[in-house]
Every structure is written in structure tokens, then in C-alpha cells.
Design a protein around this motif. Structure first.
Motif, mmCIF file in Angstrom:
data_model
loop_
_atom_site.group_PDB
_atom_site.id
_atom_site.type_symbol
_atom_site.label_atom_id
_atom_site.label_comp_id
_atom_site.label_asym_id
_atom_site.label_seq_id
_atom_site.Cartn_x
_atom_site.Cartn_y
_atom_site.Cartn_z
ATOM 1 N N ARG A 127 14.634 0.326 -1.077
ATOM 2 C CA ARG A 127 15.675 0.007 -2.285
ATOM 3 C C ARG A 127 14.521 -0.437 -3.621
ATOM 4 O O ARG A 127 14.637 0.115 -4.694
ATOM 5 N N SER A 128 13.455 -1.176 -3.209
ATOM 6 C CA SER A 128 12.524 -1.288 -4.146
ATOM 7 C C SER A 128 11.794 -0.261 -4.834
ATOM 8 O O SER A 128 11.480 -0.141 -6.075
ATOM 9 N N ILE A 129 11.619 0.649 -4.089
ATOM 10 C CA ILE A 129 11.074 1.941 -4.621
ATOM 11 C C ILE A 129 11.972 2.864 -5.345
ATOM 12 O O ILE A 129 11.436 3.244 -6.413
ATOM 13 N N ARG A 130 13.265 2.800 -5.004
ATOM 14 C CA ARG A 130 14.361 3.362 -5.908
ATOM 15 C C ARG A 130 14.343 2.749 -7.359
ATOM 16 O O ARG A 130 14.728 3.351 -8.119
ATOM 17 N N GLN A 131 14.201 1.427 -7.055
ATOM 18 C CA GLN A 131 14.326 0.928 -8.335
ATOM 19 C C GLN A 131 13.096 0.566 -9.095
ATOM 20 O O GLN A 131 12.856 0.169 -10.421
ATOM 21 N N GLU A 132 11.770 1.079 -8.728
ATOM 22 C CA GLU A 132 10.502 0.841 -9.390
ATOM 23 C C GLU A 132 10.608 1.699 -10.647
ATOM 24 O O GLU A 132 11.006 2.964 -10.639
ATOM 25 N N PRO A 133 9.990 1.021 -11.809
ATOM 26 C CA PRO A 133 10.412 1.923 -12.912
ATOM 27 C C PRO A 133 9.554 3.167 -13.111
ATOM 28 O O PRO A 133 9.707 4.154 -13.608
ATOM 29 N N ARG A 135 0.727 -1.043 -0.053
ATOM 30 C CA ARG A 135 0.043 0.161 0.073
ATOM 31 C C ARG A 135 0.776 1.313 -0.121
ATOM 32 O O ARG A 135 0.501 2.307 -0.678
ATOM 33 N N GLY A 136 2.046 1.225 0.924
ATOM 34 C CA GLY A 136 2.906 2.116 0.730
ATOM 35 C C GLY A 136 3.242 2.631 -0.705
ATOM 36 O O GLY A 136 3.496 4.004 -1.160
ATOM 37 N N LYS A 137 3.633 1.721 -1.576
ATOM 38 C CA LYS A 137 4.270 1.713 -2.983
ATOM 39 C C LYS A 137 3.055 2.375 -3.828
ATOM 40 O O LYS A 137 3.292 3.182 -4.609
ATOM 41 N N ASP A 138 1.755 1.808 -3.487
ATOM 42 C CA ASP A 138 0.543 2.419 -4.098
ATOM 43 C C ASP A 138 0.520 3.678 -4.051
ATOM 44 O O ASP A 138 0.076 4.683 -4.984
ATOM 45 N N LEU A 139 0.826 4.351 -2.814
ATOM 46 C CA LEU A 139 0.369 5.578 -2.348
ATOM 47 C C LEU A 139 1.298 6.480 -3.090
ATOM 48 O O LEU A 139 1.193 7.647 -3.424
ATOM 49 N N ILE A 149 8.789 5.045 -10.924
ATOM 50 C CA ILE A 149 9.250 6.345 -9.640
ATOM 51 C C ILE A 149 10.759 6.585 -9.976
ATOM 52 O O ILE A 149 10.965 7.535 -9.873
ATOM 53 N N CYS A 150 11.646 5.722 -10.306
ATOM 54 C CA CYS A 150 13.044 5.721 -10.449
ATOM 55 C C CYS A 150 13.587 6.850 -11.183
ATOM 56 O O CYS A 150 14.385 7.704 -10.899
ATOM 57 N N GLU A 151 12.771 7.030 -12.408
ATOM 58 C CA GLU A 151 13.148 8.252 -13.140
ATOM 59 C C GLU A 151 12.884 9.365 -12.969
ATOM 60 O O GLU A 151 13.682 10.509 -13.257
ATOM 61 N N LYS A 152 11.994 9.820 -12.082
ATOM 62 C CA LYS A 152 11.415 11.140 -11.546
ATOM 63 C C LYS A 152 11.878 11.207 -10.056
ATOM 64 O O LYS A 152 11.399 12.476 -9.712
ATOM 65 N N LEU A 185 2.938 11.177 -6.439
ATOM 66 C CA LEU A 185 3.771 11.753 -7.246
ATOM 67 C C LEU A 185 3.189 12.261 -8.449
ATOM 68 O O LEU A 185 2.441 11.298 -9.053
ATOM 69 N N GLU A 186 3.321 13.504 -8.960
ATOM 70 C CA GLU A 186 3.108 13.983 -10.160
ATOM 71 C C GLU A 186 3.689 13.364 -11.282
ATOM 72 O O GLU A 186 5.114 13.327 -11.366
ATOM 73 N N ARG A 187 3.153 13.441 -12.397
ATOM 74 C CA ARG A 187 3.711 12.452 -13.585
ATOM 75 C C ARG A 187 4.979 13.297 -14.027
ATOM 76 O O ARG A 187 5.822 12.573 -14.437
ATOM 77 N N ASP A 188 5.006 14.647 -14.524
ATOM 78 C CA ASP A 188 5.977 15.303 -14.995
ATOM 79 C C ASP A 188 6.988 16.116 -14.107
ATOM 80 O O ASP A 188 7.606 17.107 -14.727
ATOM 81 N N ILE A 189 6.905 15.652 -12.932
ATOM 82 C CA ILE A 189 7.885 16.367 -12.104
ATOM 83 C C ILE A 189 9.161 15.603 -11.608
ATOM 84 O O ILE A 189 8.750 14.549 -11.283
ATOM 85 N N ARG A 190 10.111 16.205 -11.502
ATOM 86 C CA ARG A 190 11.377 15.288 -11.016
ATOM 87 C C ARG A 190 11.509 15.756 -9.493
ATOM 88 O O ARG A 190 11.520 16.754 -9.061
#
Length: 386
Positions: free
Chosen positions: A167-173, A124-128, A175-178, A133-138
């Protein structure tokens, strides 16, 4: 620049370490980082500088997590700050996630969110995160004192799982790019990992960046600016400047600033700036009423290690302090003689901890205190004990 030792500073009181800040920004273009520094080395001020003067296209979020003790606290607090930066309430972002709620006060939303995360905080934390997070914001997530938070978790198992989840959050496709992360640690991250029984894989994607002492040139400029601001001294003799650094050793900003505090007080009484006044200021710095500047160096050892090991580490530091410099072999022999079981392996870990936390430094095959001030304080208050 005013002299404000010990507390995080912002704005004009921040000593602008341009090269280090530029290194951080370049690293953030590639990935997330781990800022490593003991307390009062300027780590938090540096993180606030990144927050306050972020580059175009980045949205910074700063959270000091030292007082937290559960994954759901971290998730809710961080995402609430993200929502605030978007100019929205957390309720607007998570209304359908929570379902129907009768009370809409901010604290009620926090409580309900934490309750909803307690048993399923990983999924649920990952879903949140995806939802808020907004799509076009870094984003830059500046997280200060994560290891201290982990120590407060009621179970080591949960703390270890939380590191894996981060770590899984940082690797999540998605999420990780933004999202880039800056984790600040005033105690050794590797010590915490070892304590929790997890592997270094949980942080091996983070680039470690140490916050070290100033260069001689930077430190001299810092002294000039502080004395000009505080005492209107526009010129400092070379021999006086040299004597300041002879006393202080490595130009760590905190130790330099507390010496200048003592020096400023004496200058106002004496009206002169000489080597003798610097010597007196240094002596005053080590007096009992200034112990609060240094006590955390002892306290952190007692937090790191079980009582027997903490006592041995303190004795080992006393040995280094009294001798000035001590070979690795002599320290190893001393340690093994004091602590038997698994001593060699444990000795290497302890030495690594002490180096990482800037108590000691290695020159060729001998160890010495990194700071003259810390060494002299240690001798005065934690003298040699057989």
C-alpha cells in the motif's frame, strides 16, 4: 472460438467481455483495482487480455505469484520483468545497488538481490522500485493470486507487513502517478486480511471489480460460437438454447464450457442436438471422472477455515443445496447450534465469504447456490449429514 474450459486462454480463444474490459481501463485511469473471482471464472484470462492488448502509453507486467513465499521473491521477480520489458538486464538496472559481484549470471544476480533484501526488504525494496522504473513510462502491474502467496509466508506478521508495504508503494508520490496495480484474487481477500490480523486499510485504495457471470445475450453468443467452431452447427433452436440455460442456471463461462464439452462428445456420437441430449450431457458432467472440475470448491473451504469450522460450513452448504433455498434465520440457527463461541459474529463473516466466493447468492432474505451445476455436484458428493 475453441472450447477450452479451466485453463487461461489468450487470443481468439478469449471470450471478449468488452464492457468489463472497458470498465477496467476506465478504473485504471483513476487508480488501482482488485479483480475478484473464484478460480476458473476467467480472471487470469482477463488479466492476460489486458496485458496482451494494453492501451497506448501503458507498459504491462504480468506476474503469477501463487508459488512465491517471501517479500524478496516478489520484489526481485517483478522488477526483473520490468527490466526485461525495458530491453535491459536486471544487472544493468541494479549494478550500483548490488556493489561488486564476481558472477554475473542471471540466477546469481537474483540470489544476491534476494539476500540483500532479506533483512531490509521494506526500505531497499522501495529504493529498487524507484531505481528500476523509467521516468516517462506508465506501468500496469498485473499481480495474480496475491492472497495465495500471502498464505505461504512463514509468519503472519511478515505477510501483514508486506500488505502495508504494498500500500505504501501505491501511495508513494514518485511511483503512484506512473504505476497502476491490478490484483487478481481467486479467494476472498477480506478472509486473508482477517486471518492475518490487519485492517482493511491495506486494500481500501483498490477499487473492487467482480468478474461475474455473462449476460444472457453474451452467453448465447458464446454457445453459438463454440458449437459453430467445434461442430459446424450454424443454427441452434430456441428451445434447445433455453434448455441449456435451464440446466446451467447462472451463465458462468466455466460451467457453461464444461457442459458444452460433454455435449460436444455426445453430439459426435448421436448426431443430434436436443433437450434429451442436453440432459444426458448434464448427467455425464456430474459423473466421477469429472470431479476434478469441482474439487477445488471443497478444498478451498478446508484451506480457509480450521477443521471444525470447515466441516460446519460444508454442512451448511449441504442444507442450502438440499432445500434449494434457505432463509438467513434458518442458516443462522443451524450455525449457532453447531458452533457456539462467538457464533453470530462468525456466521456473518462466513456468509459474506460464501457470497464473495460465489458459492451462494441472496435473493431477498433467502440464500441459494449461485450455480445449478455446483449445487447438484455438492448434493451428489457431499450429501446431507446431521
Amino acid at each position: 472460438m475453441r472450447n477450452t474450459p479451466g485453463n487461461p486462454v489468450r487470443g481468439e480463444d478469449f471470450w471478449d467481455r468488452k464492457d468489463l474490459i472497458e470498465k477496467i481501463w476506465k478504473s485504471l485511469e483513476r487508480g488501482s483495482i482488485l479483480l475478484i473471482a473464484p478460480r476458473r471464472f476467467g480472471k487470469t484470462s482477463l488479466m492476460l487480455k489486458i496485458h496482451d492488448e494494453s492501451k497506448k502509453g501503458w507498459r504491462p507486467i504480468f506476474v503469477d505469484v501463487e508459488g512465491m513465499s517471501a517479500p524478496e521473491e516478489f520484489i526481485v521477480d517483478l522488477l526483473e520483468r520490468v527490466a526485461e520489458k525495458q530491453g535491459k538486464s536486471l544487472l544493468e538496472k541494479v549494478r550500483d545497488f548490488l556493489g561488486k559481484i564476481e558472477e554475473v549470471g542471471v540466477e546469481n544476480i537474483r540470489i544476491k538481490l534476494r539476500e540483500s533484501l532479506k533483512t531490509e526488504w521494506k526500505k531497499r525494496g522501495k529504493d529498487l522500485f524507484r531505481k528500476v522504473l523509467e521516468r516517462d513510462i506508465r506501468y500496469i502491474m498485473l499481480i495474480d493470486e496475491l492472497p495465495l502467496m500471502l498464505r505461504k509466508f512463514p509468519q503472519k506478521k511478515i505477510a501483514g507487513e508486506f500488505l502495508h508495504w504494498l500500500r505504501s508503494i501505491r501511495q508513494e508520490p514518485e511511483i503512484c502517478e506512473k504505476v497502476r496495480w491490478v490484483f487478481g484474487s481467486s479467494i476472498g481477500f477480506h478472509s486473508i486480511i482477517r486471518e492475518l490480523g490487519v485492517t482493511s486499510n491495506v486494500i481500501n485504495d483498490l477499487q473492487p471489480i467482480p468478474v461475474l457471470e455473462l449476460s444472457t445475450k453474451e452467453a448465447e453468443r458464446m454457445v453459438r460460437e463454440i458449437l459453430k467452431e467445434e461442430l459446424n452447427i450454424k443454427r441452434i433452436k430456441k428451445e434447445v438454447m433455453n434448455h441449456i440455460f435451464k440446466k446451467i442456471g447462472y451463465p458462468v463461462p466455466f460451467f457453461l464450457q464444461i457442459l458444452l464439452c460433454s455435449l460436444i462428445t455426445l453430439y459426435k456420437q448421436e448426431g443430434r442436438l436436443t433437450s434429451e441430449i442436453i440432459d444426458k450431457a448434464y448427467t455425464d458432467l456430474l459423473k466421477p471422472w469429472n470431479r476434478s472440475y469441482f474439487e477445488h470448491f471443497r478444498e478451498r473451504l478446508e484451506k480457509y477455515y480450521e477443521p471444525q469450522l470447515a466441516e460446519i460450513v460444508k454442512r451448511m452448504l449441504s442444507l442450502i443445496a438440499y432445500k434449494g433455498e434457505t432463509s438467513k434465520q434458518e442458516l443462522s440457527n443451524f450455525f449457532v447450534g453447531q458452533y457456539q463461541q462467538g457464533a453470530i459474529h462468525l456466521f456473518d463473516l462466513v456468509i459474506s465469504d460464501l457470497e464473495n466466493d460465489f458459492y451462494i447468492s441472496k435473493d431477498k432474505d433467502v440464500y441459494q447456490f449461485t450455480s445449478n451445476v455446483l449445487r447438484d455436484w455438492w448434493i451428489r458428493y457431499y450429501g446431507w449429514r446431521e
